[in-house]
Motif scaffolding. Structure first.
Motif, short mmCIF file in Angstrom:
data_model
loop_
_atom_site.label_atom_id
_atom_site.label_comp_id
_atom_site.label_asym_id
_atom_site.label_seq_id
_atom_site.Cartn_x
_atom_site.Cartn_y
_atom_site.Cartn_z
N PHE A 1 0.90 -1.25 -0.02
CA PHE A 1 0.05 -0.14 -0.07
C PHE A 1 0.83 1.38 -0.07
CE2 PHE A 1 -1.87 3.43 2.38
CZ PHE A 1 -3.21 3.63 1.57
N LEU A 2 1.62 1.21 0.93
CA LEU A 2 2.87 2.49 0.85
C LEU A 2 3.34 2.72 -0.26
CD1 LEU A 2 4.59 1.77 4.31
CD2 LEU A 2 2.41 3.23 4.02
N LEU A 3 3.81 1.52 -1.01
CA LEU A 3 4.38 1.63 -2.30
C LEU A 3 3.75 2.34 -3.42
CD1 LEU A 3 6.48 -1.71 -2.34
CD2 LEU A 3 7.60 0.59 -2.37
N ALA A 4 2.52 1.84 -3.36
CA ALA A 4 1.50 2.41 -4.16
C ALA A 4 0.98 3.86 -4.24
CB ALA A 4 0.15 1.83 -4.08
N CYS A 5 1.53 4.49 -2.96
CA CYS A 5 1.33 5.78 -2.60
C CYS A 5 2.30 6.48 -3.34
CB CYS A 5 1.28 6.34 -1.30
SG CYS A 5 -0.29 5.71 -0.18
N ASP A 6 2.32 7.95 -3.68
CA ASP A 6 3.24 8.73 -4.53
C ASP A 6 4.46 8.94 -3.51
OD1 ASP A 6 1.31 8.66 -6.51
OD2 ASP A 6 0.61 10.70 -5.79
N MET A 7 4.38 9.14 -2.29
CA MET A 7 5.43 9.32 -1.54
C MET A 7 5.19 8.82 -0.13
SD MET A 7 5.75 13.47 -2.04
CE MET A 7 5.29 14.42 -3.83
N ARG A 8 6.33 8.52 0.67
CA ARG A 8 6.62 7.75 1.73
C ARG A 8 7.50 8.33 2.73
NH1 ARG A 8 6.00 5.19 -2.28
NH2 ARG A 8 7.86 5.48 -2.90
N PHE A 9 6.97 8.86 4.02
CA PHE A 9 7.67 9.62 5.01
C PHE A 9 7.53 8.52 6.09
CE2 PHE A 9 6.76 12.69 1.79
CZ PHE A 9 8.01 13.19 1.40
N ALA A 10 8.62 8.25 6.79
CA ALA A 10 8.38 7.47 8.13
C ALA A 10 9.08 7.97 9.26
CB ALA A 10 9.14 6.06 7.57
N SER A 11 8.64 7.60 10.32
CA SER A 11 9.14 7.93 11.62
C SER A 11 10.41 6.95 11.82
CB SER A 11 8.21 7.27 12.82
OG SER A 11 8.91 7.45 13.94
N ARG A 12 11.39 7.93 12.05
CA ARG A 12 12.80 7.25 12.07
C ARG A 12 12.94 6.23 13.32
NH1 ARG A 12 17.36 11.51 11.82
NH2 ARG A 12 16.84 11.44 9.96
#
Length: 306
Positions: free
Chosen positions: A146-157
């Motif tokens: 699902f994340l990969l299908a989104c345009d951008m991904r920002f994650a908690s370090r």
């Protein structure tokens, strides 16, 4: 229903239309069974909440199909930010006890010939909106896809974990991971991610290209909100023209996505996959316990099978 600016009329007659419109967008919220939404200007926040651990099951897929349909309509939000109400689990994986049920729900997005999460997620990638995933907790299997299908991904370090556990269970990923990871990571790193079924923390995922950035947890909300608001103020036509051009270069063909889905659906029913899944359920799979928290370790500890 997703709220759009066209859906509500001014309720503060003394205010200029633009100001009144903004106030209403900030005040109003629409909800599904497993997704809560909030519209703020041109940015829609969509928060997944499917206790106990945000498994991707039929109810969540049904809501996602409806949300994608709403976001496909003229006048919908220009930017969508997805996150999870559960700080420990974004999406751990699909509900392995309800594969036929959630597949049937996914089919409603494109018809029986596209009865797969992979094709639903590909439709997500093609939305006339910029989609951003804000990631805390574990995103494994179809959750990562699902994340990969989104345009951008920002994650908690500090608090994000990504993983494609399917091979460790007995099947290749079937909802887009092979297509996306190969393009994003390159052949060697994609094979490492897929074949090892190992957990990737946010810093390693950023280094490999799985996510856009690993952001300190205390700064993540403000960072994503600022980015979304910035793009939300840009002309829609320009945003969508640029996104469409990038998609034309980078997205897998529907035929490739369908082939991956068919292979997953075939092998997930294999004897090896059934045996390994049964053992994981004995250890507490799909419950809020150690097996789900450390699923990659649990997969590595299972007995070898041919």
């Amino acid at each position: 229903m997703v709220l759009r600016r066209e859906d509500h009329q001014p309720c503060h007659p003394g205010l200029p239309p633009g100001r009144d419109e903004r106030r209403q967008e900030e005040d109003m919220t629409a909800s599904y069974e497993t997704i809560s939404t909030r519209l703020d200007g041109n940015v829609l926040s969509a928060t997944f909440n499917a206790p106990p651990i945000n498994l991707i099951g039929p109810e969540l897929v049904r809501d996602l199909v409806e949300l994608i349909e709403e976001l496909s309509r003229p006048g919908a939000a220009r930017v969508v930010v997805f996150d999870s109400a559960d700080p420990d689990f974004f999406f751990p994986h699909v509900d392995l006890t309800k594969v036929p049920e959630y597949t049937a729900e996914a089919a409603k997005a494109g018809g029986p010939g596209d009865a797969s999460l992979g094709m639903l997620f590909r439709r997500l990638s093609g939305l006339p909106a910029v989609t951003i995933a804000k990631v805390r907790g574990r995103a494994r299997g179809a959750g990562s896809e699902f994340l990969l299908a989104c345009d951008m991904r920002f994650a908690s370090r500090e608090n994000a974990v990504l993983c494609q556990p399917e091979v460790g269970i007995g099947t290749p990923p079937g909802a887009g991971a092979i297509q996306h990871l190969t393009r994003l990571l390159g052949r060697g790193r994609a094979l490492e991610a897929v074949l090892t079924s190992a957990d990737f923390d946010a810093e390693l995922a950023e280094r490999y290209g799985w996510i856009n950035r690993a952001v300190p947890d205390a700064e993540l909300d403000e960072f994503v909100a600022g980015l979304a608001a910035r793009m939300g103020n840009f002309p829609r036509d320009a945003l969508m023209a640029a996104k469409s051009a990038v998609n034309a270069i980078s997205l897998a063909t529907p035929a490739d996505v369908r082939a991956d889905a068919a292979l997953f659906q075939q092998l997930v029913r294999s004897e090896a996959a059934q045996q390994r899944t049964a053992e994981l359920f004995k250890q507490g799979l799909q419950t809020r316990g150690r097996t789900e928290v450390d699923l990659a370790d649990a997969l590595g500890d299972l007995k070898a099978v041919d």
